[in-house]
Design a protein around this motif. Sequence first.
Motif, mmCIF file in Angstrom:
data_model
loop_
_atom_site.group_PDB
_atom_site.id
_atom_site.type_symbol
_atom_site.label_atom_id
_atom_site.label_comp_id
_atom_site.label_asym_id
_atom_site.label_seq_id
_atom_site.Cartn_x
_atom_site.Cartn_y
_atom_site.Cartn_z
ATOM 1 N N ALA A 204 0.864 -1.178 0.000
ATOM 2 C CA ALA A 204 0.000 0.000 0.000
ATOM 3 C C ALA A 204 0.900 1.226 0.000
ATOM 4 O O ALA A 204 2.070 1.154 0.354
ATOM 5 N N ILE A 205 0.338 2.351 -0.391
ATOM 6 C CA ILE A 205 1.089 3.608 -0.344
ATOM 7 C C ILE A 205 0.747 4.291 0.970
ATOM 8 O O ILE A 205 -0.424 4.508 1.284
ATOM 9 N N THR A 206 1.777 4.628 1.742
ATOM 10 C CA THR A 206 1.589 5.418 2.959
ATOM 11 C C THR A 206 2.442 6.673 2.833
ATOM 12 O O THR A 206 3.262 6.793 1.919
ATOM 13 N N PHE A 207 2.263 7.618 3.761
ATOM 14 C CA PHE A 207 2.825 8.951 3.566
ATOM 15 C C PHE A 207 3.680 9.390 4.746
ATOM 16 O O PHE A 207 3.212 9.443 5.873
ATOM 17 N N GLU A 208 4.950 9.681 4.434
ATOM 18 C CA GLU A 208 5.889 10.168 5.447
ATOM 19 C C GLU A 208 6.653 11.387 4.942
ATOM 20 O O GLU A 208 7.609 11.825 5.574
ATOM 21 N N GLY A 209 6.256 11.908 3.795
ATOM 22 C CA GLY A 209 6.930 13.062 3.212
ATOM 23 C C GLY A 209 6.248 13.431 1.913
ATOM 24 O O GLY A 209 5.218 12.844 1.547
ATOM 25 N N GLU A 210 6.812 14.405 1.218
ATOM 26 C CA GLU A 210 6.220 14.890 -0.020
ATOM 27 C C GLU A 210 6.113 13.769 -1.055
ATOM 28 O O GLU A 210 7.030 12.957 -1.212
ATOM 29 N N VAL A 211 4.973 13.722 -1.738
ATOM 30 C CA VAL A 211 4.729 12.733 -2.807
ATOM 31 C C VAL A 211 4.137 13.465 -4.003
ATOM 32 O O VAL A 211 3.214 14.276 -3.847
ATOM 33 N N ASP A 212 4.672 13.179 -5.194
ATOM 34 C CA ASP A 212 4.124 13.740 -6.432
ATOM 35 C C ASP A 212 4.403 12.739 -7.553
ATOM 36 O O ASP A 212 5.441 12.803 -8.212
ATOM 37 N N LYS A 213 3.495 11.800 -7.720
ATOM 38 C CA LYS A 213 3.724 10.689 -8.648
ATOM 39 C C LYS A 213 2.563 10.528 -9.617
ATOM 40 O O LYS A 213 1.400 10.720 -9.240
ATOM 41 N N VAL A 214 2.896 10.166 -10.848
ATOM 42 C CA VAL A 214 1.890 9.824 -11.854
ATOM 43 C C VAL A 214 1.986 8.314 -12.083
ATOM 44 O O VAL A 214 2.946 7.832 -12.679
ATOM 45 N N TYR A 215 1.000 7.577 -11.571
ATOM 46 C CA TYR A 215 0.949 6.127 -11.789
ATOM 47 C C TYR A 215 0.323 5.881 -13.157
ATOM 48 O O TYR A 215 -0.685 6.497 -13.501
ATOM 49 N N VAL A 216 0.933 4.991 -13.944
ATOM 50 C CA VAL A 216 0.501 4.820 -15.336
ATOM 51 C C VAL A 216 -0.165 3.453 -15.528
ATOM 52 O O VAL A 216 0.169 2.483 -14.839
ATOM 53 N N SER A 217 -1.107 3.418 -16.438
ATOM 54 C CA SER A 217 -1.846 2.179 -16.739
ATOM 55 C C SER A 217 -2.376 1.542 -15.462
ATOM 56 O O SER A 217 -2.054 0.404 -15.126
#
Length: 314
Positions: A204-217
Amino acid sequence: MSSERTCLELCKGINGLDKIILREVRGSSAEVYLFGGQVTSWKNDHGEELLFLSSKAVFKPPKPIRGGIPICFPQFGSHGTLEQHGFARNKFWSIDTDPPPFPTNSSSKVFIDLILKPSDEDFKLWPHSYEFRLRVALGPGGDLMLTSRIRNTSTDGKPFTFTFAYHTYLSVSDISEVRVEGLETIDYLDNLRERERSTEQGDAITFEGEVDKVYVSTPTKIAILDHEKKRTFVLRKDGLPDAVVWNPWDRKAKAIPDLGDEDYKHMLCVEAAAVEKPITLKPGEEWKGRQELSAVPSSYCSGQLDPQRVLLGS
């Protein structure tokens, strides 16, 4: 107009801007500003706000509204010739009084149809003829549906190309208590590393800092689990192969003038998008992209969230 239109109210919002309030009979509601064609509020039948709106949001055109669901068109991000995220989010839209038929059963929904067409000024920025139709609908269970239809209305034979996103800001109790499921093992472009391509690890994706992602397909369904609120957002999408996940975290939040310093803790952007492979429309062609959001109680299993039940059962 059908009888369900009694659930619509056109009124003045902040700074006298026109907005439409949609109310579903069981109590859920949504608000849409004609400025930006932007949903700024989505409440469940208990009146709880499900979208995040910045504490410093500026309702003064042409500055885009920070929060809710801004529409990024015809450009997502700053990779292109236009301003960041394009111009649809800071133009005034009109109510579409004569939309072509939508191939959906709308008998049980309250909805509003908006339309955006280019002005002479827009042509200088982006010299293409288009009609952008947007339907915002509330389902009987309080689900929020946005359907975009973009048509190339050019008479000069020119195709055009665009990228797109529903820049959805979800309201969360505490970003460090949130996990996103459905994007495991998916490739992503990392905007913090010059769009370097990587593969998501972990369950799973969890958050501990800045995130800026483009998940594809990506899959058509993504779950956002808010541990503290015992709430899961389920995002379903159609015609939008990618998914953007963004949180600015503390340092970047302080640098964004229309975002409160602590706001990042209570927001998460998960966005249905078409970014990696731009869409090209020839004259007369139409593209359709849809996002549906629902909020359901999370189920627990020995203190842990049971995402399978959420994903399979909803």
